[in-house]
Design an enzyme around this catalytic site. Structure first.
Site, PDB file in Angstrom:
ATOM      1  N   GLU A  93       0.808  -1.214   0.000  1.00 57.94           N
ATOM      2  CA  GLU A  93       0.000   0.000   0.000  1.00 57.94           C
ATOM      3  C   GLU A  93       0.848   1.274   0.000  1.00 57.94           C
ATOM      4  O   GLU A  93       0.323   2.373  -0.232  1.00 57.94           O
ATOM      5  CB  GLU A  93      -0.944   0.007   1.205  1.00 57.94           C
ATOM      6  N   GLU A 124       5.785 -22.058   8.221  1.00 58.73           N
ATOM      7  CA  GLU A 124       6.212 -21.231   9.346  1.00 58.73           C
ATOM      8  C   GLU A 124       7.214 -21.947  10.243  1.00 58.73           C
ATOM      9  O   GLU A 124       7.951 -21.312  10.999  1.00 58.73           O
ATOM     10  CB  GLU A 124       5.013 -20.785  10.173  1.00 58.73           C
TER      11      GLU A 124
END
Length: 321
Positions: A93, A124
């Site tokens: 963004e 992970e």
């Protein structure tokens, strides 16, 4: 991926507030929708205070990031699952909002880009993959680990390798006792407590991390001179809404008519900083462009990081029109 008995003993022995049962929500499955929603929202309200308590470390993180980018390095977000996706969201963004892309901010998600939409099993837990990633970082970089538990192996591997490469490191976690906190330069530890639904860190923990990242990246952009006052002057006008915003921003900054602001912006080739300097100084676009180049954005210029005020003052003092 199967686990050994030792693996399970390690997992069961983990301690994190987000994994504890919330005594205020043990009866949520018996509540009508209105009461259930009110309870969730009441828990969310506590997140704001928890994030505010971490203001000091966040400010330290901002200073580290500004130094890294000013030195030609990057800020790297490293995470998995919800935490990692929030890093991706924050980084991408910045391009339309401040015209800042991967040359300054980059997000790395365990499992790769595909993990943005679908969980990648075991990603992970792969400390080796994290270390391989961390070996790509350099001494001018800042590597920010994002993990609610504060112990994700992928993140830990990346941070360890980054340290070996001389990079600055940081951690954003919602576990005050995060195991990785002791090995980083800056630890932002937000105590959000147990979740509404036990272990569901997409809730309060994620909200806290989103607030921290919003604050962090926004403050970095301001200190890098991407705003004039509270107005975005590096916005990339890629659609009609953003094109209108650039003109409206010039009107708000200068109190001049929209038509004039739009005309000067066009003369400036869409360069908002140049148009802003020209309008504030009452100068030609050519003179404004020279002044804007003479006073480029500089975080070391504490009271005018964008250089706009300095450029206007130079033009006004020289009587240039």
């Amino acid at each position: 991926m199967s686990r050994t008995d030792n693996d399970w003993r390690e997992v069961i022995g983990l301690r994190s507030p987000t994994e504890e049962r919330n005594p205020r929500t043990v009866e949520i499955d018996q509540l009508p929708a209105r009461e259930l929603v009110a309870l969730v929202m009441a828990e969310d309200r506590s997140v704001l205070d928890a994030v505010a308590a971490a203001a000091g470390p966040v400010a330290q993180l901002v200073e580290r990031a500004v130094r890294a980018i000013a030195a030609g390095g990057r800020v790297h977000y490293v995470g998995s699952g919800t935490s990692g996706r929030l890093g991706v969201l924050d980084a991408v963004e910045l391009l339309p909002t401040y015209d800042v892309g991967e040359e300054a901010f980059r997000a790395h998600l365990a499992g790769g880009e595909g993990a943005m939409m679908l969980a990648v099993e075991g990603a992970e837990d792969d400390a080796g993959a994290g270390r391989t990633l961390g070996e790509q970082f350099g001494p001018d970089d800042l590597v920010v680990g994002l993990t609610a538990s504060g112990r994700t192996p992928f993140v830990g591997g990346a941070l360890a390798a980054a340290r070996d490469r001389g990079a600055a490191t940081a951690l954003v976690s919602t576990n005050p006792a995060a195991p990785l906190a002791g090995s980083v330069d800056v630890a932002v530890l937000v105590d959000t407590g147990p979740e509404v639904v036990t272990g569901s860190t997409r809730m309060k923990a994620a909200t806290a991390q989103k607030l921290v990242l919003n604050t962090f990246s926004t403050a970095v952009m301001v200190r890098l001179g991407k705003t004039y006052s509270n107005l975005m002057i590096e916005v990339r006008p890629t659609n009609q809404k953003l094109r209108a915003r650039t003109v409206r921003m010039l009107v708000q900054a200068t109190d001049q008519e929209p038509a004039r602001c739009a005309r000067v912006l066009e003369e400036a080739g869409g360069r908002v900083r140049v148009a802003l300097v020209a309008l504030l100084a009452g100068s030609t676009v050519e003179a404004a462009a020279r002044a804007a180049e003479e006073f480029p954005p500089d975080p070391a210029r504490a009271d005018d990081p964008a250089g706009v005020r300095s450029a206007v003052a130079a033009l006004s003092g020289a009587g240039v029109r």
